[in-house]
Design an enzyme around this catalytic site. Sequence first.
Site, PDB file in Angstrom:
ATOM      1  CB  SER A  87      -0.902   0.012   1.225  1.00 22.04           C
ATOM      2  OG  SER A  87      -0.127   0.188   2.390  1.00 22.04           O
ATOM      3  CE  LYS A  88       0.322   6.704  -4.111  1.00 19.31           C
ATOM      4  NZ  LYS A  88      -0.206   5.941  -5.179  1.00 19.31           N
ATOM      5  NE  ARG A  89      -0.959   3.983   7.778  1.00 16.60           N
ATOM      6  CZ  ARG A  89      -0.130   3.244   8.510  1.00 16.60           C
ATOM      7  NH1 ARG A  89       0.417   2.161   8.007  1.00 16.60           N
ATOM      8  NH2 ARG A  89       0.160   3.597   9.743  1.00 16.60           N
TER       9      ARG A  89
END
Length: 486
Positions: A255-257
């Site tokens: 994920s981007k996170r």
Amino acid sequence: MTTPRVRVRFAPSPTGYLHVGGARTAIFNWLFARRMGGDFLLRVEDTDQARYDANALVELIADLKWLGLDWDEGPEKGGPHEPYFQSQRLPLYQAAARRMLDDGHAYPCFCTSERLEELREQQKVNNLPAGYDRRCRNLPADVAAQRVADGEKHVVRLKAPFHGETVFTDLIRGPISYQNRVLDDMVLLKGDGFPTYHLANVVDDHDMLITHVLRGDEWIPSTPRHILIYKALGYEPPVFCHLPVILAEGGGKLSKRKGAASVGDYRELGYLPEAMVNFLSLLGWSPGEDLEFMERDVLVEKFTLERIHPKSAVFDEKKLEWLNGQYFLRRDAAFFLPLVKPLWAKAGIEVDALPEAYLLHCIALLKDRSKRLTDFTDSLYFFRDPDSYEEKARQKQFGEGSAPLLESLISVIEGVADYSAASIETAYKAFAESNARKVGELIHPTRLAISGMPYGPGLYELMDALGKDTVLRRMKIAVEKISAGF
RNA sequence: GGAGCGUUCGUCUAGUGGUUAGGACACUGCCCUCUCACGGCGGUAGCAGGGGUUCAACUCCCCUACGCUCUACCA
């Protein structure tokens, strides 16, 4: 019977960016098509009105092109099975649904989403298996027909069998079977007249003569349902090959996170598309020999579906970085020029005002010690005087006696007649010898003075590249700063 | 809850009954060297657990554990 020409497709839903899992699916499809001399199609599965995002398609296409995956049929390209947008193929799906209705393989369902939601809740509370309870399947045919004729809103559902089992063979997992009783009556046509993924997918794959379906393994549970549709329509199912997922470090989804997830993210981090394709190919596949660095043509030559294995893989960015570095070693400076220029420009360097030969020279000195394109922006000392010195190195190199030393070196450099890497080296070595010092004692302070950094290209080459005037100017600035205590 | 899929060093993988379980990334020691990187030579580290089958199991079968996915008028 001749084996039909291999035809595969990548069929994304334009609802967001192209994540690396999707990219890997696209890569495997492409690789297989190219290996087999078949066709690779791009089909846009835009049947979800609610989630449609026009911008996503533009970016998706750009990302695929960046990766170097070209399609033989699809958007921008056309082809014999146009259109390649599902939203433009509605009559085909409606006709298929009509046929299933007429043949008694499907039925109209008038249940509201509220009822279905309630049903699901009840099933959950009572720990019952989820699924549609088939209420409308039992409606008398004439009643149902009348309600449809009256214009009542409805969906079309497939009549799934109550008994027996549906079996299919996954190319990399072998036979997979499902008890038909766990397969409920799936929706084929939604209330808005659009098909569900399941119907559209089957109809299109058949119409477009797709021979192999390579897709993410989250589709495994849907496959028996698809088989049922193929059967109801009297179609021969293609070969199925479900690809393992790609996980983030420590497990879980990418994920981007957690850093990056989309192809665009990695592009911005400075990775080369060829490294990305190479790396992603190695996730879930290997050529079966100790070979990891593979250019695109080698990948195509070695690729086989049989060597894909079913285990999900963790995305190891360190290894991607290493692989990227391997490409840096093998590409020449000219290759990097158009890639690096915009980065330097963005960092405030007026690249267009500089001679191209100089830029190429800088790149040549930097590329072998870089791993990502963004590393090139760490070395702006090629274009402007350092405004500071790396702290730890400063303490080590710019101490007691370093100002006089640098002053002596300035004289040495001034005395170099035929300024070049070789002549500077000769002069430095001579100075070291006559002053009973190691060259290293000269090199490190010089490097810090002219670049502000404790590491970088070979010093003599760097001095040569920067030119005598610049080197002398920076040395003098360093002397001043040292004397002034910074 | 149900169903399905998966499980070899930390990570990516080779391996299809008999191997000192091989390679790569990462980590690390040494070498090369003006630094950094590259490169070379080493090192640490693995068959999830338990039952079978077999003369012999990482390899075949079963069970358990763990992980993941699906269980939408989303794909």
